[in-house]
Motif scaffolding. Sequence first.
Motif: not given
Length: 424
Positions: A292-306, A308-315, A332-338
């Motif tokens: 599975g390829l999962s599109n995971v964008h912190a931008w749309f979770a309304q977090v700061t750039a600082g 974002a990385a932790a949010w993406v990994a946790s999500f 097997k899961m991949y982050i498809a977009e971030t």
Amino acid sequence: MAANSGYIFKGSDEYTSQEGKRRRQHSLFVKVLAVIIILLILLVVGVVVGVVVSKNKSQNSATLSSSTSSSGGKSTTGQTTGITNGSNDPSVFEKDPNLHKSFYGMAYTPEGSMMPNCSNSLENVIKDIQLLSQLTTRVRLYGADCNQTALVLEAIKQTKVEMEVFVGIYVLPNNNESYIRQRDIVKDAIQTYGVDHIAGVTVGNEFMLNYISEKQESDPNSAIGNEGMYVSNQIMDSINLRSSSGAAMLIAYIEDTRNMLAGLSLPKTMPVGNSDAGSYFNTKVLSSVDYGLSNVHAWFAQVTAGEAAAWVASFFEDTNVKPASQLPNQPKMYIAETGWPTKSSDAAHESNGAGIASVTGLQTFLDTFVCQANNNNIPYFFFELFDEKWKDIQYGGVEGWWGLFNADRSLKDVKIPECPSLDP
């Protein structure tokens, strides 16, 4: 009068004799002049022909050994420019010291690969692959229209770079013909180039997100997400699909793709996967794929750039990896977009409520995500290689401004992290 008299009056003899001499001299002059003119003409023609031949030879020396047509991956002739170091060999090109092969993978669509106005070219794809090869060893494609599968594989062949591709079939709700067209394009490309550089075939990108959103539903595992509906007789006859849509249709396409690949008697079993927004994977669909390829964008979770990385990994871990590990097939899961957008076309979308679309924000995300993801063996495809104008025109806001590079392939004002990607 004798034919040779010519001297009718005394006193006119000299004139007549001189005139005859002048005429003979004039005649001789004309003949000599004519010869000179003819020689000059022949000289000019020779020069022109030489220039044309020389130009043709030059062009022919730059002609690529083979290219791909827009009708199914067969070889034709194409040209490339921009090869450096005095070579016409696409595998010989100048490396940019500002680039580092630090990314696990990169999301990529060749420019001009949107139906119905296909304008992509092997020349441009070769340049992109040369660029990508300095950043990663993997790319993911979204669809197959405009012959992009064959173009990318041909570019890899000519550049001789280390690169594998997750090819794509972009599935649209209620558009079965689109699936069949792209399936056959992928099939032709595999028959032409083999599978040495193909890592998987991805069927669908955000299909469930788009499908259930149209139905004003939010749960991909709801009755609407799993529902069935009419499929044309053409499709039923072609790939033996039952009446279905939503997850049922997507699963039918996935199984048909498997059957297509099995019929090619390939030297390896080709993984078949699906891509969707991180929260929109249907469990039945995920149970039917190898990855599975999962599109995971912190931008749309309304977090700061600082943040974002932790949010993406946790999500990704909580929403995709753990649930997938509980399925019998354990895809097997991949982050498809971030990634992080660098601007907005309008002030209203410049902020997500917490962070700002900016180059500074992109640099922050690069600094806090790339090396950390590599160290933690998180497979991801960075979004994306370059800005895409068509997205800005069609959607506005930040949609067209996620590239590491500007649309002209100039690197944005960022520093690429230096940390070799691992192979999780």
